[in-house]
Scaffold this active site. Structure first.
Site, PDB file in Angstrom:
ATOM      1  N   GLU A   1       0.832  -1.181   0.000  1.00  0.00           N
ATOM      2  CA  GLU A   1       0.000   0.000   0.000  1.00  0.00           C
ATOM      3  C   GLU A   1       0.883   1.254   0.000  1.00  0.00           C
ATOM      4  O   GLU A   1       1.814   1.368   0.784  1.00  0.00           O
ATOM      5  CB  GLU A   1      -0.880  -0.046   1.260  1.00  0.00           C
ATOM      6  CG  GLU A   1      -1.375   1.284   1.725  1.00  0.00           C
ATOM      7  CD  GLU A   1      -1.552   1.356   3.243  1.00  0.00           C
ATOM      8  OE1 GLU A   1      -1.169   0.410   3.956  1.00  0.00           O
ATOM      9  OE2 GLU A   1      -2.052   2.391   3.687  1.00  0.00           O
TER      10      GLU A   1
ATOM     11  N   ASP B   1       0.370  -1.049   6.347  1.00  0.00           N
ATOM     12  CA  ASP B   1       0.795  -0.449   7.615  1.00  0.00           C
ATOM     13  C   ASP B   1       0.106  -1.124   8.793  1.00  0.00           C
ATOM     14  O   ASP B   1      -0.993  -1.652   8.664  1.00  0.00           O
ATOM     15  CB  ASP B   1       0.437   1.050   7.647  1.00  0.00           C
ATOM     16  CG  ASP B   1       1.297   1.853   6.683  1.00  0.00           C
ATOM     17  OD1 ASP B   1       2.365   1.343   6.307  1.00  0.00           O
ATOM     18  OD2 ASP B   1       0.886   2.962   6.318  1.00  0.00           O
TER      19      ASP B   1
END
Ligand code: TSJ
Length: 641
Positions: free
Chosen positions: A431, A504
């Site tokens: 991401e 994350d």
């Protein structure tokens, strides 16, 4: 062991029997992981359910005791206490000390019984540190205790009297920690989900679940459903929008085989058809499911043609068309089920195909006739699905001609590995651009590919395939995988055997991971089932002291590490906010390198629980989603249902 009664040569054989279970527990309960631990509970509970199916019990209680032992009690007839002809022991003792007591010793005694769970009491006893059985029968309380993997302390004895109308069986057992080395902790949610399911599948059976481990937070829930599997459908549709009023529900029995079906359509695009035989979830379907599905397609097509929803020149609706947005439970009770398939969860009895098809046709045709408005809604839903399918096909053909699915312009986003051997190749789906750079530099370019995606990908729970294919992120993923999608999907073309989601360690990361998992679950289920999907575990904390930096995964590791530092050491702790905070070397060391990283394999083996979670996370309702993410966002394990 007590040697003063009838325990002589024969009990050596008995103990050897149970010894076999202890030597190779996996052969009897599949695994000694958490799954095997919970399997013990089902082995015992299934016996009580059998008594309920036979009509002698309507109240079952399961208790997780303070010491992680489990108590299961029922109000049935009680296991027979008399001497068993073939063993010379009480039947109670026989049940717990002779392997396969069900099959070898004159059948289970029940017309309908969970076919996968014949081994029961003796296996649980063999794998327990201790087990106690108490039987209430004819005004007497009978008791026997086993220790140390199934050795009887004494034969069955009468320890008390009770009122004549009190009957039943109570079993308490403590799994042996030397067998269940991985974990000895029961998971309330796992027990709850299956117990609730058993209550749905057996209408009006009351099952209570108690958790007495935490005195400050005693839990007790009672599951009893007058509506049976209708109530199950209602629950499965809870976070969806039903498109017609009634939950259609019918049941019938032909040749001792009973079939019960409940269903309702909702406005979503996903199909949830779950089938059971004798309370066992037939994950792989089988003849009961086939019969119902074929009949559904046939009847909807007939109705659509007869009522001119479908013109003569229009092609028929497919099975997928008529199942779009369908939530259905099929429950078959069979005196002699044959289970087939890789995981022995596919019903094989050929006679069931026609029986289930006939029972479904009768019930569904009557429903359509009696409820023309709801019939119209259902037919129109199928017609829309059919049009969307044709549109998606066109879209795919168009994009293919333009090189769209091959993604000439997007292809650059994938930084591929040099290996063409899928079995050693991995793809990191990363991401954000800030993490993509370090990931590309930190990877092993021979075997590790990196595919960056931007922000939140499309929520596939809210779109059909034609729209999904219009999404760039998703197209780049499909192209990279190499398998194709929808009816073109071919798992043998998969280019990477490890697909690793790397996001994350925060709420946004968890959300993106869930969006990806939803997409994989809905459109690449075989990849999930084959264990190709993983989540990377980036560190949560960085501990710096002097010139040293140490990354740790979680609070536990952080505290462990800190306790190894000499006193007075000055240190600094940073909570890592994103992958992008690490440079390439740090990212490689902590998250990507095969020797030092930790990967979590995503296992979604309970499709029903998975579906419920995805519904909560991706559905229309905001509040349950907010709550779930708040409770679980930082814990990947919670997605490994
Ligand atoms: F097997 C077991 F120990 F795991 C176990 C058995 C555990 C639990 C919680 C319950 C039972 C159980 C067994 N509950 N009820 C029964 N019933 C019989 O074994 C039984 C009783 C009477 C007759 C009969 O023909 O009179 C037949 C059976 C099979």
């Amino acid at each position: 062991m007590n040697k003063d009664t009838h325990y002589d040569a024969s009990d050596i054989q008995v103990l050897e029997g149970l010894e076999a279970v202890r030597k190779r527990p996996g052969m009897y309960i599949g695994a000694t992981s958490s799954r095997g631990l919970h399997h013990l509970v089902w082995e015992i509970v299934d016996n009580a359910i059998d008594e309920a199916l036979a009509g002698f019990c309507d109240d079952i209680e399961v208790i997780i005791n303070k010491d992680e032992s489990i108590t299961v009690r029922d109000d049935g007839r009680g296991i027979p206490v008399g001497i068993h002809k073939k063993t010379g022991l009480s039947t109670v003792e026989t049940v717990f000390t002779i392997l396969h007591a069900g099959g070898k010793f004159g059948g289970s005694g029940y017309k309908v019984s969970g076919g996968l769970h014949g081994v029961g009491g003796s296996v649980v006893n063999a794998l327990s540190s201790w087990l106690e059985a108490t039987i209430y029968q004819d005004g007497k309380v009978h008791y026997i205790r086993f220790e140390d993997g199934g050795k009887p302390v004494k034969p069955l004895e009468i320890i008390d009297t009770c009122s004549l109308d009190r009957t039943g069986t109570t079993i308490t057992f403590k799994p042996d920690p030397s067998i269940f080395t991985e974990t000895q902790t029961f998971d309330y949610e796992i027990l709850r989900t299956r117990i609730r399911e058993l209550a749905f599948l057996n209408k009006n059976l009351k099952i209570i679940l108690c958790d007495e481990r935490d005195v400050n937070e005693l839990k007790k829930e009672e599951f009893i459903y007058e509506g049976g599997i209708s109530a199950y459908v209602e629950l499965l549709n809870k976070n969806k929008t039903p498109i017609h009023n009634n939950i259609v529900h019918f049941s019938s029995e032909i040749d001792n085989i009973s079939l019960e079906i409940a269903f309702q359509y909702n406005s979503s695009y996903t199909t949830n058809v779950y089938s059971f035989t004798n309370n066992i979830h037939t994950h792989e379907g089988g003849t009961h499911e086939d019969g119902v599905k074929n009949s559904l397609t046939r009847i909807i097509n007939n109705y659509a043609r007869n009522h001119k929803y479908l013109k003569d020149n229009e092609e028929s609706l497919t099975g997928d068309d008529v199942r779009e947005g369908l939530t259905m439970i099929i429950s078959c009770k069979h005196p002699n089920p044959q289970f087939e398939g890789q995981t022995k969860t596919k019903l094989g009895n050929s006679e069931v195909r026609k029986i289930s098809s006939d029972i479904f046709s009768d019930g569904f045709e009557r429903f359509l006739l009696e409820n023309p408005d709801q019939a119209k809604t259902i037919i129109e839903k199928s017609l829309t699905a059919s049009r969307a399918r044709l549109a998606a096909k066109k879209a795919r053909e168009l994009t293919r001609r333009k090189g769209g699915l091959e993604l000439t312009n997007q292809w650059g986003k994938l930084t591929d590995c040099s290996s063409k051997d899928a079995s050693i190749s991995e793809i990191f789906i990363v991401e954000g651009d800030s993490a993509a750079g370090p990931a590309k530099q930190g990877r092993n370019s021979a075997t590790q590919a990196v595919l960056p995606i931007r922000g939140k990908i499309l929520n596939v729970e809210k779109a059909r395939l034609d729209r999904i294919l219009g999404n760039e992120e998703i197209r780049s993923i499909i192209t990279a995988f190499g398998t194709g999608i929808g009816d073109e999907f071919d798992i043998t073309k998969l280019r990477y055997h490890k697909i690793i989601i790397m996001t994350d360690a925060d709420v946004d990361g968890a959300h993106i991971r869930t969006l990806l998992l939803t997409f994989f679950y809905r459109y690449f289920k075989p990849l999930v089932e084959a264990g190709h999907i993983y989540a990377a575990q980036p560190p949560l904390f960085k501990i710096s002291h002097g010139k040293t930096s140490k990354y740790v995964l979680n609070e536990v590791e952080r505290d462990e590490y800190l306790s190894t530092l000499p006193e007075n050491t000055k240190y600094d702790i940073t909570r890592m906010k994103g992958l992008g905070e690490m440079d390439a070397i740090e990212l490689r060391e902590t998250t990507m390198h095969i020797d030092t990283r930790l990967l979590v394999k995503i296992e979604l083996d309970d499709a029903i629980a998975a579906d419920e979670i995805f519904q909560i996370l991706m559905g229309e309702e905001v509040e349950p989603r907010r709550k779930f993410i708040e409770d679980n966002a930082l814990n990947v394990k919670n997605l490994d249902v």
